[in-house]
Design a protein around this motif. Structure first.
Motif, PDB file in Angstrom:
ATOM      1  N   HIS A 197      -8.766  -6.596   4.906  1.00  0.00           N
ATOM      2  CA  HIS A 197      -9.407  -5.299   4.646  1.00  0.00           C
ATOM      3  C   HIS A 197      -8.927  -4.209   5.586  1.00  0.00           C
ATOM      4  O   HIS A 197      -9.318  -3.051   5.445  1.00  0.00           O
ATOM      5  CB  HIS A 197     -10.928  -5.450   4.773  1.00  0.00           C
ATOM      6  N   CYS A 198      -8.074  -4.563   6.541  1.00  0.00           N
ATOM      7  CA  CYS A 198      -7.566  -3.593   7.520  1.00  0.00           C
ATOM      8  C   CYS A 198      -6.142  -3.148   7.207  1.00  0.00           C
ATOM      9  O   CYS A 198      -5.397  -2.750   8.093  1.00  0.00           O
ATOM     10  CB  CYS A 198      -7.617  -4.197   8.928  1.00  0.00           C
ATOM     11  N   ASN A 199      -5.739  -3.248   5.943  1.00  0.00           N
ATOM     12  CA  ASN A 199      -4.418  -2.807   5.493  1.00  0.00           C
ATOM     13  C   ASN A 199      -3.297  -3.721   5.974  1.00  0.00           C
ATOM     14  O   ASN A 199      -2.149  -3.278   6.125  1.00  0.00           O
ATOM     15  CB  ASN A 199      -4.131  -1.361   5.920  1.00  0.00           C
ATOM     16  N   PHE A 243       2.476  -7.101  -4.439  1.00  0.00           N
ATOM     17  CA  PHE A 243       2.796  -6.172  -3.363  1.00  0.00           C
ATOM     18  C   PHE A 243       3.149  -4.792  -3.919  1.00  0.00           C
ATOM     19  O   PHE A 243       2.709  -3.757  -3.403  1.00  0.00           O
ATOM     20  CB  PHE A 243       3.953  -6.722  -2.520  1.00  0.00           C
ATOM     21  N   LEU A 244       3.941  -4.759  -5.007  1.00  0.00           N
ATOM     22  CA  LEU A 244       4.301  -3.474  -5.621  1.00  0.00           C
ATOM     23  C   LEU A 244       3.071  -2.763  -6.173  1.00  0.00           C
ATOM     24  O   LEU A 244       2.965  -1.538  -6.102  1.00  0.00           O
ATOM     25  CB  LEU A 244       5.339  -3.704  -6.721  1.00  0.00           C
ATOM     26  N   THR A 245       2.137  -3.551  -6.710  1.00  0.00           N
ATOM     27  CA  THR A 245       0.877  -2.960  -7.181  1.00  0.00           C
ATOM     28  C   THR A 245       0.132  -2.319  -6.022  1.00  0.00           C
ATOM     29  O   THR A 245      -0.437  -1.225  -6.141  1.00  0.00           O
ATOM     30  CB  THR A 245       0.000  -4.036  -7.846  1.00  0.00           C
ATOM     31  N   ARG A 248       1.835   0.950  -5.106  1.00  0.00           N
ATOM     32  CA  ARG A 248       1.508   2.023  -6.050  1.00  0.00           C
ATOM     33  C   ARG A 248       0.111   2.576  -5.774  1.00  0.00           C
ATOM     34  O   ARG A 248      -0.133   3.779  -5.878  1.00  0.00           O
ATOM     35  CB  ARG A 248       1.637   1.505  -7.481  1.00  0.00           C
ATOM     36  N   ALA A 249      -0.816   1.669  -5.426  1.00  0.00           N
ATOM     37  CA  ALA A 249      -2.181   2.104  -5.112  1.00  0.00           C
ATOM     38  C   ALA A 249      -2.177   3.009  -3.880  1.00  0.00           C
ATOM     39  O   ALA A 249      -2.905   4.015  -3.827  1.00  0.00           O
ATOM     40  CB  ALA A 249      -3.072   0.891  -4.884  1.00  0.00           C
ATOM     41  N   GLN A 251       0.311   4.922  -2.933  1.00  0.00           N
ATOM     42  CA  GLN A 251       0.907   6.200  -3.339  1.00  0.00           C
ATOM     43  C   GLN A 251      -0.120   7.093  -4.040  1.00  0.00           C
ATOM     44  O   GLN A 251      -0.159   8.300  -3.822  1.00  0.00           O
ATOM     45  CB  GLN A 251       2.083   5.936  -4.275  1.00  0.00           C
ATOM     46  N   GLU A 252      -0.949   6.476  -4.858  1.00  0.00           N
ATOM     47  CA  GLU A 252      -1.967   7.234  -5.575  1.00  0.00           C
ATOM     48  C   GLU A 252      -2.987   7.837  -4.623  1.00  0.00           C
ATOM     49  O   GLU A 252      -3.504   8.935  -4.831  1.00  0.00           O
ATOM     50  CB  GLU A 252      -2.660   6.353  -6.610  1.00  0.00           C
ATOM     51  N   LEU A 253      -3.290   7.080  -3.540  1.00  0.00           N
ATOM     52  CA  LEU A 253      -4.245   7.585  -2.555  1.00  0.00           C
ATOM     53  C   LEU A 253      -3.679   8.771  -1.791  1.00  0.00           C
ATOM     54  O   LEU A 253      -4.417   9.631  -1.319  1.00  0.00           O
ATOM     55  CB  LEU A 253      -4.618   6.465  -1.558  1.00  0.00           C
ATOM     56  N   ASN A 254      -2.345   8.805  -1.656  1.00  0.00           N
ATOM     57  CA  ASN A 254      -1.721   9.880  -0.902  1.00  0.00           C
ATOM     58  C   ASN A 254      -1.234  11.009  -1.821  1.00  0.00           C
ATOM     59  O   ASN A 254      -0.627  11.955  -1.393  1.00  0.00           O
ATOM     60  CB  ASN A 254      -0.537   9.328  -0.090  1.00  0.00           C
TER      61      ASN A 254
END
Length: 254
Positions: A197-199, A243-245, A248-249, A251-254
């Motif tokens: 949960h800590c990236n 990992f690619l998913t 992408r997640a 990227q969407e957050l940024n």
């Protein structure tokens, strides 16, 4: 080396069972004292000739939580193993802080494993580990330091300074932002579960990375990462789609 142990347990049957199991499965450990509550525990530790390497402690005692006892006898210069019923949140707090624990009913293999992790008195840093555990219990989102049972003793490192974890059989090499490397006596799976949960993300059977330190992802048949410390980390074929998913997640957050 013979370890001196005490048991703090308010259920007589449980205390006797633990003593018998220690005698049977841990021949290098001797029980030198016992107590059934906070008050009797304080009296036990007040004995001037008592030398303790490890204490087995139930959390819920008849006259209060065992933390009252620990607060009374600080500083704590021995290791602690909690003996407790299953509680998922408590287990997470134990794992974060590096505090040993055994679940009831006691499994002999787990008991031997916990005793094998007992740290020498000068390396235990039990006060800090218990403080970390109680901080996590109070608010897990504020937990910033990771206690690490390293081969040279207990260390506390800022989670944000950890770049990656590298597997080495039953050990894990922890690479820090400043270039230091710590060898921990835990498997990489332990840290994968602890810090998901800590990236942190497991991109390969041998590598868990802090995604904050990714520099480049190189596409190709295999695909690999370049980390900010310059290390090339392969992304396994099996883990690549997930990992690619995740990327992408982000990227969407940024």
């Amino acid at each position: 080396m013979l370890l001196n142990a005490v048991i703090i347990e308010d259920e007589r049957k449980g205390l006797v069972n633990l003593k018998n199991m220690l005698q049977l499965h841990c021949p290098d450990l001797e029980v030198v004292g016992e107590a059934d509550g906070v008050a009797t525990g304080v009296a036990l530790f007040a004995q001037p000739d008592l030398h303790v390497d490890v204490a087995f402690m139930d959390i819920n005692l008849s006259d209060g939580k065992v933390f009252r006892l620990l607060d009374e006898i600080r500083p704590i210069d021995f290791d602690v193993i909690f003996v407790t019923a299953y509680d998922q949140f408590a287990m997470k707090a134990f794992d974060y802080s590096g505090i040993g624990y055994i679940l009831k009913p006691i499994d002999p293999d787990r008991l031997v494993e916990a005793v094998g992790r007992v740290k020498p008195r000068q390396q235990a840093r039990t006060d800090e580990r218990i403080a970390a555990m109680r901080q996590y219990q109070g608010n897990p989102n504020t937990f910033k330091k990771l206690p690490i049972g390293a081969v040279d003793g207990m260390r506390f490192e800022e989670i944000s300074n950890i770049v990656r974890f590298e597997a080495d059989d039953n050990y894990t090499h922890i690479h820090l932002r400043d270039g230091q490397r710590i060898t921990a006596s835990r498997t990489i799976k332990h840290y994968e579960d602890l810090l998901a949960h800590c990236n942190f993300y497991r991109v390969h059977k041998g590598h868990v990375i802090n995604m904050n330190y990714m520099k480049r992802f190189i596409k190709g048949e295999g695909g690999y990462l370049i980390m900010e410390d310059g290390k090339r980390i392969d992304v396994s074929r099996r883990r690549r789609p997930a990992f690619l998913t995740r990327l992408r997640a982000l990227q969407e957050l940024n």
